[in-house]
Motif scaffolding. Sequence first.
Motif, short mmCIF file in Angstrom:
data_model
loop_
_atom_site.label_atom_id
_atom_site.label_comp_id
_atom_site.label_asym_id
_atom_site.label_seq_id
_atom_site.Cartn_x
_atom_site.Cartn_y
_atom_site.Cartn_z
N THR A 7 10.05 -35.86 -12.65
CA THR A 7 9.27 -34.63 -12.52
C THR A 7 9.27 -33.87 -13.84
OG1 THR A 7 11.08 -33.15 -11.81
CG2 THR A 7 10.01 -34.47 -10.10
N ALA A 8 8.18 -33.17 -14.08
CA ALA A 8 8.04 -32.37 -15.29
C ALA A 8 7.49 -31.00 -14.91
CB ALA A 8 7.11 -33.06 -16.29
N ASN A 9 8.34 -29.98 -15.02
CA ASN A 9 7.95 -28.60 -14.71
C ASN A 9 7.32 -28.48 -13.32
OD1 ASN A 9 8.75 -27.57 -17.30
ND2 ASN A 9 6.89 -28.50 -18.15
N LEU A 10 7.86 -29.20 -12.37
CA LEU A 10 7.31 -29.18 -11.01
C LEU A 10 7.62 -27.84 -10.34
CD1 LEU A 10 5.86 -31.10 -8.98
CD2 LEU A 10 8.12 -31.59 -8.04
N SER A 11 6.58 -27.24 -9.81
CA SER A 11 6.72 -25.90 -9.22
C SER A 11 5.93 -25.80 -7.92
CB SER A 11 6.21 -24.83 -10.19
OG SER A 11 6.92 -24.84 -11.40
N LYS A 12 6.45 -24.96 -7.03
CA LYS A 12 5.72 -24.64 -5.80
C LYS A 12 5.89 -23.17 -5.49
CE LYS A 12 3.26 -25.23 -2.16
NZ LYS A 12 1.81 -25.58 -2.28
N THR A 13 4.75 -22.48 -5.38
CA THR A 13 4.73 -21.06 -5.05
C THR A 13 3.97 -20.88 -3.75
OG1 THR A 13 4.77 -20.44 -7.39
CG2 THR A 13 4.03 -18.77 -5.81
N PHE A 14 4.55 -20.13 -2.84
CA PHE A 14 3.89 -19.80 -1.58
C PHE A 14 3.40 -18.35 -1.64
CE2 PHE A 14 6.82 -23.20 -0.36
CZ PHE A 14 5.95 -24.04 0.33
N THR A 15 2.19 -18.14 -1.16
CA THR A 15 1.62 -16.79 -1.09
C THR A 15 1.53 -16.38 0.36
OG1 THR A 15 0.31 -17.18 -3.09
CG2 THR A 15 -0.34 -15.34 -1.68
N HIS A 16 2.04 -15.21 0.67
CA HIS A 16 1.97 -14.71 2.03
C HIS A 16 1.60 -13.23 2.01
CE1 HIS A 16 6.13 -14.18 0.61
NE2 HIS A 16 6.13 -13.08 1.32
N SER A 17 1.11 -12.77 3.15
CA SER A 17 0.66 -11.38 3.26
C SER A 17 1.71 -10.53 3.94
CB SER A 17 -0.65 -11.32 4.04
OG SER A 17 -1.67 -12.04 3.38
N LYS A 18 1.87 -9.33 3.41
CA LYS A 18 2.81 -8.37 3.99
C LYS A 18 2.04 -7.13 4.42
CE LYS A 18 6.98 -5.71 2.92
NZ LYS A 18 7.98 -5.37 1.87
N LYS A 19 2.25 -6.73 5.67
CA LYS A 19 1.54 -5.57 6.19
C LYS A 19 2.21 -4.28 5.70
CE LYS A 19 0.00 -5.71 10.39
NZ LYS A 19 -0.05 -5.67 11.88
N LEU A 20 1.40 -3.41 5.11
CA LEU A 20 1.90 -2.11 4.68
C LEU A 20 1.83 -1.13 5.85
CD1 LEU A 20 0.24 -1.90 1.15
CD2 LEU A 20 2.53 -2.69 1.74
N GLY A 21 2.58 -0.06 5.77
CA GLY A 21 2.72 0.85 6.89
C GLY A 21 1.60 1.87 7.05
N TRP A 22 1.80 2.75 7.96
CA TRP A 22 0.90 3.86 8.28
C TRP A 22 0.61 4.68 7.04
CZ3 TRP A 22 -1.81 5.50 12.42
CH2 TRP A 22 -2.26 6.84 12.42
N PRO A 23 -0.64 5.16 6.79
CA PRO A 23 -1.72 5.19 7.78
C PRO A 23 -2.74 4.05 7.62
CG PRO A 23 -2.25 6.67 6.00
CD PRO A 23 -0.91 6.06 5.65
N CYS A 24 -2.64 3.26 6.56
CA CYS A 24 -3.74 2.34 6.28
C CYS A 24 -3.53 0.95 6.88
CB CYS A 24 -3.93 2.20 4.76
SG CYS A 24 -2.44 1.64 3.91
N PHE A 25 -2.29 0.53 7.09
CA PHE A 25 -1.99 -0.82 7.58
C PHE A 25 -2.72 -1.90 6.77
CE2 PHE A 25 -1.09 1.62 11.51
CZ PHE A 25 0.23 1.28 11.64
N SER A 26 -2.73 -1.70 5.46
CA SER A 26 -3.38 -2.70 4.61
C SER A 26 -2.42 -3.86 4.37
CB SER A 26 -3.78 -2.07 3.27
OG SER A 26 -2.64 -1.56 2.60
#
Length: 242
Positions: A7-26
């Motif tokens: 392997t050469a510079n083998l990488s794995k990145t996971f992207t996930h969403s985090k819910k923000l709080g009140w009032p927008c819940f973005s």
Amino acid sequence: MNYSIETANLSKTFTHSKKLGWPCFSMKKEKTIAVNSVSLKIQKGEFFGLVGPNSSGKTIFLKLLATLIPPTDGKAYVNGYSVTENTKKVRESIGLLTSESRSFYWQLTGRQNLVFFAGLKQFSLKDASRKIDQLASLLEIERYLDRRFLEYSSGIKQRLSIARCLLGNPQVLLLDEPMKSLDTKGAQYLRTLFKKRLINNDDKTILFTSHSYQEAEILADRLATIEDGLITFCGSPGDKSK
């Protein structure tokens, strides 16, 4: 020099969403680096250990090599084949042992399970039966083959999992926590099987993971330690204490 795994510079990145709080819940996107620029070379016929705590990146690294998940960056070769460009050839070259037994059919016998998995590898029924008998003898599970999987102890489940790994006579074995849940006698049996038969006699290459440095030190020709996706050491077991 010929390498079974590179392997050469083998990488794995996971992207996930985090819910923000009140009032927008973005939603906010966050990234987790599971494997971080790992460069390793494992020689043919080598018994190599990858050691680290839970969630350190060990299992994700094996899944990258087994083509179960694609890398985010870097390159990896198994038996000379690229994991991204020659997926079929890589899968034909490896036997994968996972730490989960959920992929077996618990209501079927061990033999019925192995016949099913041999069929996925295009074995005829006659060839599958012959191969299964050979592996059962090697792993000393002949008397358990016609019992249902749900009746097996953890040690017999592990031996059946190894039999499944070996069905296609792969040159490279990727073993995730192979000693997990085994008693002392069972662990010693597998150590002997791996080193004396599969490495010395059959010239296979084994990459195994463990959370125990002491266990890996006993087994491995060389080992690497991984933490938070980063390789922190790579060498012979005795080198780490120097």
